[in-house]
Design a protein around this motif. Structure first.
Motif, PDB file in Angstrom:
ATOM      1  N   ARG A  21       0.851  -1.195   0.000  1.00 32.80           N
ATOM      2  CA  ARG A  21       0.000   0.000   0.000  1.00 32.80           C
ATOM      3  C   ARG A  21       0.891   1.251   0.000  1.00 32.80           C
ATOM      4  N   ALA A  22       0.270   2.370  -0.318  1.00 32.34           N
ATOM      5  CA  ALA A  22       1.038   3.615  -0.464  1.00 32.34           C
ATOM      6  C   ALA A  22       1.784   3.986   0.825  1.00 32.34           C
ATOM      7  N   ASP A  23       1.214   3.652   1.971  1.00 30.77           N
ATOM      8  CA  ASP A  23       1.863   4.025   3.242  1.00 30.77           C
ATOM      9  C   ASP A  23       2.900   2.992   3.688  1.00 30.77           C
ATOM     10  N   GLY A  24       3.201   2.024   2.824  1.00 33.31           N
ATOM     11  CA  GLY A  24       4.223   1.029   3.153  1.00 33.31           C
ATOM     12  C   GLY A  24       3.673  -0.208   3.824  1.00 33.31           C
ATOM     13  N   SER A  25       2.419  -0.159   4.233  1.00 26.49           N
ATOM     14  CA  SER A  25       1.804  -1.347   4.845  1.00 26.49           C
ATOM     15  C   SER A  25       1.405  -2.348   3.756  1.00 26.49           C
ATOM     16  N   THR A  26       0.833  -3.478   4.197  1.00 31.03           N
ATOM     17  CA  THR A  26       0.506  -4.555   3.250  1.00 31.03           C
ATOM     18  C   THR A  26      -0.978  -4.896   3.322  1.00 31.03           C
ATOM     19  N   LEU A  27      -1.568  -5.039   2.152  1.00 31.73           N
ATOM     20  CA  LEU A  27      -2.917  -5.585   2.091  1.00 31.73           C
ATOM     21  C   LEU A  27      -2.767  -7.081   1.848  1.00 31.73           C
ATOM     22  N   LEU A  28      -3.127  -7.860   2.847  1.00 32.94           N
ATOM     23  CA  LEU A  28      -3.030  -9.323   2.709  1.00 32.94           C
ATOM     24  C   LEU A  28      -4.399  -9.870   2.307  1.00 32.94           C
ATOM     25  N   THR A  29      -4.424 -10.576   1.189  1.00 32.30           N
ATOM     26  CA  THR A  29      -5.672 -11.190   0.715  1.00 32.30           C
ATOM     27  C   THR A  29      -5.551 -12.710   0.857  1.00 32.30           C
ATOM     28  N   GLY A  30      -6.530 -13.304   1.498  1.00 29.87           N
ATOM     29  CA  GLY A  30      -6.559 -14.764   1.624  1.00 29.87           C
ATOM     30  C   GLY A  30      -7.697 -15.323   0.796  1.00 29.87           C
ATOM     31  N   ASN A  31      -7.397 -16.273  -0.066  1.00 31.92           N
ATOM     32  CA  ASN A  31      -8.425 -16.905  -0.909  1.00 31.92           C
ATOM     33  C   ASN A  31      -8.446 -18.408  -0.663  1.00 31.92           C
ATOM     34  N   SER A  32      -9.635 -18.975  -0.669  1.00 30.10           N
ATOM     35  CA  SER A  32      -9.773 -20.438  -0.586  1.00 30.10           C
ATOM     36  C   SER A  32     -10.802 -20.903  -1.603  1.00 30.10           C
ATOM     37  N   TRP A  33     -10.506 -22.008  -2.231  1.00 31.92           N
ATOM     38  CA  TRP A  33     -11.451 -22.615  -3.174  1.00 31.92           C
ATOM     39  C   TRP A  33     -11.870 -23.969  -2.598  1.00 31.92           C
ATOM     40  N   TYR A  34     -13.164 -24.248  -2.650  1.00 37.49           N
ATOM     41  CA  TYR A  34     -13.624 -25.526  -2.097  1.00 37.49           C
ATOM     42  C   TYR A  34     -14.820 -26.053  -2.878  1.00 37.49           C
ATOM     43  N   THR A  35     -15.086 -27.341  -2.695  1.00 34.32           N
ATOM     44  CA  THR A  35     -16.290 -27.968  -3.244  1.00 34.32           C
ATOM     45  C   THR A  35     -17.059 -28.581  -2.082  1.00 34.32           C
ATOM     46  N   LEU A  36     -18.374 -28.373  -2.094  1.00 32.86           N
ATOM     47  CA  LEU A  36     -19.196 -28.929  -1.013  1.00 32.86           C
ATOM     48  C   LEU A  36     -19.372 -30.437  -1.191  1.00 32.86           C
ATOM     49  N   LYS A  37     -19.415 -31.139  -0.075  1.00 35.26           N
ATOM     50  CA  LYS A  37     -19.738 -32.576  -0.111  1.00 35.26           C
ATOM     51  C   LYS A  37     -21.054 -32.856   0.614  1.00 35.26           C
TER      52      LYS A  37
END
Lengths: 318, 156
Positions: A263-279
């Motif tokens: 980010r512009a202020d030197g910090s970090t935008l952390l994005t977490g993604n998960s993919w799943y299939t329902l059973k």
């Protein structure tokens, strides 16, 4: 209006018969659907709406076949429906080995659909409605077998973001692997005993290296790194998922990913993604739970990374 | 919560089995926490099903449906909404007289909605259903201000 006092002689064991016959039906129908469906499915055990919708509806209808002999208001059936639901849940725990939280999650579905079955029974068990009864049974059988032989592959992706007051180079150190998280979980299902993530380990940071995500009950997801761009993207595929009696045993988690954005202020935008299939189905019910639980897993892991990275910055760059 | 879902998430009724489950859940909720509404619905069902030629069935979106001559007169959902079908002209008149509200989903139709919140709403619901019954049964006389006594095989 009140007709509770009117009973015919056959009503003596009607309540017990309703419970016994409906639960025998449930065991047989559930076993049939389970066996037929999982002959057909290649991606692990699937429990579909034949089991979670049609079986409880059938239980309600069969129970009502006997309970209607006791001339009562519909609301007077509710305690019986609750009792039958509890018995059905205990049978599920016994035969399926389901965990307590899974049973808590499934209970509103079973109770609601068993009551739907009672309502259907309330309206079709009249002497002049033989054709309606035959049509209902025919439709029920069609729905049951169509569902059993259908493909079930509801997939979804959950994405969450968190701002970390540390540069991506520091956050990156804790993305692939992090030490044991000892913080008490604050999500209500984790507090009730649903396993939560506590640690990740890696054999290396390169593509093809192994990663393990360890949960609080010792259940471990075996993963392989498929993308590793330093300070930017880390993606892994789940190659072996633990057998677990709780909800994580009913979701096929296929891939996880962390994206680090400066980010512009030197910090970090952390994005977490998960993919799943329902059973487990119906998706309109279980996907709500799957999204919520996956989100809470993300938040717990990402918050742990945040604590570690921000502490690192404070210690080394005060 | 039920009102919010009905008014804002009505497309959910097209999700297979969701509406039936939702209505059963609402009915169970009322049985536990608003038994007055449940008893009022049961009284109305008991009364209307006794009218000559009226039969009951499970409504496709949950609740009890009243039929006459193979056609639907109206239905009551488990959360206490009574939906009754009229012509657009009668609907306009009923809304103007504040005897009913516009239907919770189908605004451009003859459907009206009436909310059962207590036992006091029983007569209002019966009024609407008896009016629909009289129209279907071919009665052309003006419906009086008070509910028509149609119980136990009576006929308008």
């Amino acid at each position: 209006m009140e007709k509770n006092v009117v009973q015919d002689p056959g009503s003596r064991y009607a309540i017990v018969k309703g419970i016994v016959y409906s639960n025998i039906f449930a065991v047989v129908a559930f076993a049939l659907a389970y066996l037929l469906m999982n002959l057909n499915e290649a991606g692990g055990i699937v429990i579909s709406w034949a089991e979670f919708i049609l079986v409880p509806i059938g239980m309600g209808v069969i129970a009502m076949r006997f309970w209607r002999r006791k001339q009562q208001r519909l609301s007077a059936r509710l305690p019986l429906v609750v009792l039958n639901t509890v018995i059905a849940i205990m049978l599920s725990a016994f035969f399926m080995g389901e965990g307590v939280i899974c049973l808590v999650i499934v209970s509103p579905l079973l109770l609601g659909f068993m009551f739907v079955g009672v309502l259907i029974g309330h309206y079709i068990f009249h002497d002049d409605k033989k054709m309606l009864r035959v049509s209902t049974i025919f439709l029920y059988a069609i729905l049951f077998f169509v569902d059993v032989f259908s493909f079930h592959g509801h997939a979804n992706m959950v994405s969450d973001e968190m701002i970390i007051h540390a540069p991506p180079s520091v956050v990156w150190k804790y993305v692939a692997a992090h030490p044991v998280n000892t913080r008490e979980p604050d999500y209500w299902l984790f507090s009730m005993g649903l396993p939560c993530p506590v640690q990740s380990t890696v054999s290396g940071h390169a593509v093809g290296d192994e990663r393990k995500c360890i949960f609080s009950n010792g259940a471990t997801f075996d993963e392989v790194i498929v993308q590793s761009v330093q300070d930017s993207v880390f993606t892994f595929d789940i190659v072996k998922q633990p057998e677990d009696p709780e909800i994580i045993g009913h979701i096929n988690i296929e891939r996880g990913q962390f994206i680090l954005t400066r980010r512009a202020d030197g910090s970090t935008l952390l994005t977490g993604n998960s993919w799943y299939t329902l059973k487990v189905y119906p998706a309109w019910y279980y996907d709500l739970w799957a999204v919520d639980i996956t989100r809470q897993v993300h938040i717990r892991v990402m918050d742990h990374i945040k604590q570690l990275a921000e502490h690192d910055v404070q210690v080394h760059h005060p | 919560m039920f009102r919010f879902i009905i008014h804002n998430l009505s497309p959910l009724k097209h999700v297979p089995f969701f509406a039936l489950w939702f209505d059963a859940a609402a009915m169970i909720w009322n049985m536990l926490f608003s038994p007055e509404i449940t008893h009022t619905i049961e009284e109305i069902e008991h009364e209307v099903s006794a009218w000559r030629g009226v039969s009951t069935s499970l409504h496709k979106f949950g609740g009890v449906q009243f039929n006459y001559g193979g056609k639907e007169l109206g239905h009551i959902h488990g959360h206490g909404i009574v939906d009754v079908l009229f012509s657009r002209r009668i609907k306009t008149s009923l809304i103007r007289e504040e005897r009913a509200e516009d239907h919770h989903s189908f605004k451009r139709s003859g459907w009206v909605s009436y909310y059962i919140r207590s036992a006091a709403d029983r007569d209002g619901a019966l009024y609407l259903l008896s009016l629909a019954y009289q129209k279907s049964a071919g009665c052309t006389t003006r419906v009086p201000d008070t509910p028509v006594p149609l119980s136990a095989g009576g006929h308008a």
